[in-house]
Write an enzyme that holds these catalytic residues in place. Sequence first.
Site, mmCIF file in Angstrom:
data_model
loop_
_atom_site.group_PDB
_atom_site.id
_atom_site.type_symbol
_atom_site.label_atom_id
_atom_site.label_comp_id
_atom_site.label_asym_id
_atom_site.label_seq_id
_atom_site.Cartn_x
_atom_site.Cartn_y
_atom_site.Cartn_z
ATOM 1 N N SER A 67 1.369 -41.597 38.094
ATOM 2 C CA SER A 67 1.625 -41.715 39.532
ATOM 3 C C SER A 67 1.201 -40.479 40.314
ATOM 4 C CB SER A 67 3.103 -42.043 39.736
ATOM 5 O OG SER A 67 3.359 -42.335 41.070
ATOM 6 N N HIS A 68 2.164 -39.806 40.922
ATOM 7 C CA HIS A 68 1.865 -38.687 41.815
ATOM 8 C C HIS A 68 1.846 -37.354 41.070
ATOM 9 C CE1 HIS A 68 6.029 -39.582 41.287
ATOM 10 N NE2 HIS A 68 6.289 -38.311 41.479
ATOM 11 N N ASP A 127 -0.587 -42.651 46.872
ATOM 12 C CA ASP A 127 -0.468 -41.664 45.792
ATOM 13 C C ASP A 127 -1.484 -41.925 44.680
ATOM 14 O OD1 ASP A 127 0.616 -43.945 44.730
ATOM 15 O OD2 ASP A 127 2.099 -42.854 43.531
ATOM 16 N N ASP A 142 -1.650 -43.650 41.894
ATOM 17 C CA ASP A 142 -1.933 -44.997 41.402
ATOM 18 C C ASP A 142 -1.810 -46.064 42.480
ATOM 19 O OD1 ASP A 142 0.798 -44.415 41.442
ATOM 20 O OD2 ASP A 142 1.261 -46.003 40.009
ATOM 21 N N ASP A 150 0.634 -47.001 44.573
ATOM 22 C CA ASP A 150 1.831 -47.798 44.883
ATOM 23 C C ASP A 150 2.702 -47.183 45.979
ATOM 24 O OD1 ASP A 150 2.695 -45.764 43.249
ATOM 25 O OD2 ASP A 150 3.808 -47.042 41.849
ATOM 26 N N ARG A 151 2.552 -45.868 46.218
ATOM 27 C CA ARG A 151 3.367 -45.256 47.274
ATOM 28 C C ARG A 151 2.648 -45.282 48.621
ATOM 29 N NH1 ARG A 151 6.878 -40.240 44.943
ATOM 30 N NH2 ARG A 151 7.598 -41.350 43.108
ATOM 31 N N LYS A 158 5.595 -51.720 43.939
ATOM 32 C CA LYS A 158 5.452 -51.229 45.295
ATOM 33 C C LYS A 158 3.958 -51.165 45.595
ATOM 34 C CE LYS A 158 6.461 -46.607 43.582
ATOM 35 N NZ LYS A 158 7.646 -45.976 43.025
HETATM 36 C C1 G1P Z 1 10.682 -41.116 41.115
HETATM 37 C C2 G1P Z 1 11.325 -41.669 42.373
HETATM 38 C C3 G1P Z 1 11.629 -43.149 42.194
HETATM 39 C C4 G1P Z 1 10.357 -43.891 41.804
HETATM 40 C C5 G1P Z 1 9.721 -43.233 40.585
HETATM 41 C C6 G1P Z 1 8.372 -43.854 40.254
HETATM 42 O O1 G1P Z 1 11.568 -41.241 40.034
HETATM 43 O O2 G1P Z 1 12.492 -40.968 42.700
HETATM 44 O O3 G1P Z 1 12.169 -43.649 43.376
HETATM 45 O O4 G1P Z 1 10.639 -45.230 41.517
HETATM 46 O O5 G1P Z 1 9.517 -41.837 40.832
HETATM 47 O O6 G1P Z 1 7.454 -43.745 41.290
HETATM 48 P P1 G1P Z 1 12.488 -40.025 39.509
HETATM 49 O O7 G1P Z 1 11.570 -38.882 39.230
HETATM 50 O O8 G1P Z 1 13.419 -39.690 40.642
HETATM 51 O O9 G1P Z 1 13.197 -40.565 38.302
HETATM 52 ZN ZN ZN Z 2 2.776 -44.104 42.082
#
Ligand code: G1P
Ligand code: ZN
Length: 540
Positions: free
Chosen positions: A111-112, A274, A276, A278-279, A373
């Site tokens: 992801s990010h 982000d 991938d 999804d954000r 998402k």
């Molecule tokens: C974080 C975000 C959560 C999201 C997840 C994946 O997880 O807080 O809302 O679903 O990334 O993108 P966390 O690092 O808090 O467990």
């Molecule tokens: Zn992501």
Amino acid sequence: MTKTPTSSFDGQKPGTSGLRKTVKTFMQPHYLENFVQAIFDSVPTLRGGLLIVGGDGRYYNRTAIQIILRMAAANGAARVMVGQNGILSTPAVSAIIRKYDAQGGIILSASHNPGGPDGDFGIKFNGANGGPAPESVTDAIYARTQIIDHYFTELTDDVDLSILQKTKMGGMHIEVIDSVSDYTEMMESLFDFEAISDLFTNGMSFCFDGMHAVTGPYAKAVFKKLGAPDDSVINAVPLADFGGGHPDPNPVYAKELFSKMFAEDGPDFGAASDGDGDRNIVLGRKLYVSPSDSLAILTANAHLVPAYKDGIKGVARSMPTSGAADLVAHKLDVPVFETPTGWKFFGNLLDDGRITLCGEESAGASSDHIREKDGLWAVLMWLNIVAARGQSVTEIVHNHWRTYGRNYYSRHDFEAVENDKANAVMQNVLDQLDTLPGQTFGVETVAKADSFTYHDPVDKSVSKNQGLRVIFESGSRFVFRLSGTGTVGATLRLYLEKYEPANGDLDKDLQEMLSGITKIADEISDIKNITGHNEPSTIS
Ligand code: G1P
Ligand code: ZN
């Protein structure tokens, strides 16, 4: 087919969103293979079935995909559809699983989190509904990884993923697909593209930041179709190291976009996604829309968008997300659900038809069109609403506050905290939960303090320990949670919220408004003393 002996690794337990570790961890011999075999062992429908595979293009993506293809063939998958160059956004995988009735999908992404050889990597399994596997499945996968002693693979050459083609590996059919067209088609079916196009024709200025990540090509295709100027999509080419940055759309890492949006002559509408895809974040001129507010505003205005014109069934938000969406749901007289953090908890509610929209404070929003998402979807929702209302992002946000009041909301992250210290902070708050109610701190009196447990109304499963919350009589609250996506030490998240009614102070400085409960959270948790971190590393 070859049976390769292996032995188990510690710590292959999926977190909030799949298994995330450093690239170096994933590159150890057998590490990825063990996890992939555990997926095939835990999801028997993949044998003889269709699997979708793709990732966000980060470093190690290409190698990992070839490993997965060989293992899919050896484990008896009948077909695999894989993204060109191994790239598919997370929402695209979800959409493709659903469109082609696949038995599941494997998404390669962290992801990010940063990429590159010294960055992070991740793998996640999504089921036949297109959504992240529920805890029952991730628990089964983890259990397999603990006892694994062999995996199956094919000794065969790499598949050329650079061209769109149909080919075979052993008995398995492989199709290299371009997902951009399927995705664009889906977006066209949901939104009023003509009305959005008119915004651009009429001169609305716009900037979308792809953050050198997977969304770039999707955004280019969608916004070209909508007639947005070519240079309105920036950082649109996916890079294996995201140009050295974190593909995390927040004020720190999406600096270029924030500077543009806060400049005197900035664009009318700004957005970013982000790593991938999804954000999402959305900005008006000189205004960042808090993701919690965004979910509430999308809920209040969904009926203006063709796909949701008949109204929504309900809405869900993760527990730490502000209660702004609840206020809208009450007014619309539709149910609202409070789930643990992580998209996997929305799946049952969506599948069961109880909700249409859902979102998280961490820049995630989506609807029942897929089971992930969806960054671009959220941006198009906003654009469609801007077009239908004939108002700017900034006007829409202010109108919303004037109608529902404002949930001042912020998240303070303490990153790279030593694990035992992070656990000590959580334990300290946990130990006080029983005695906090009734105690007064400054102007606030604690009404309720608990460790959040979720009872899934659909499959009746119970998820415990999903965050420690302290709720005051005023309705303000704070929540402590340990992140389940980090790879270095622990990340402690402190979520802060204070409600101001519609006739109150709606335009105050955010951190100032929250300073009272921030101080109480500090006092109760003793976070600064215990961790030695005097300030949060990121405030969003
Ligand atoms: C974080 C975000 C959560 C999201 C997840 C994946 O997880 O807080 O809302 O679903 O990334 O993108 P966390 O690092 O808090 O467990
Ligand atoms: Zn992501």
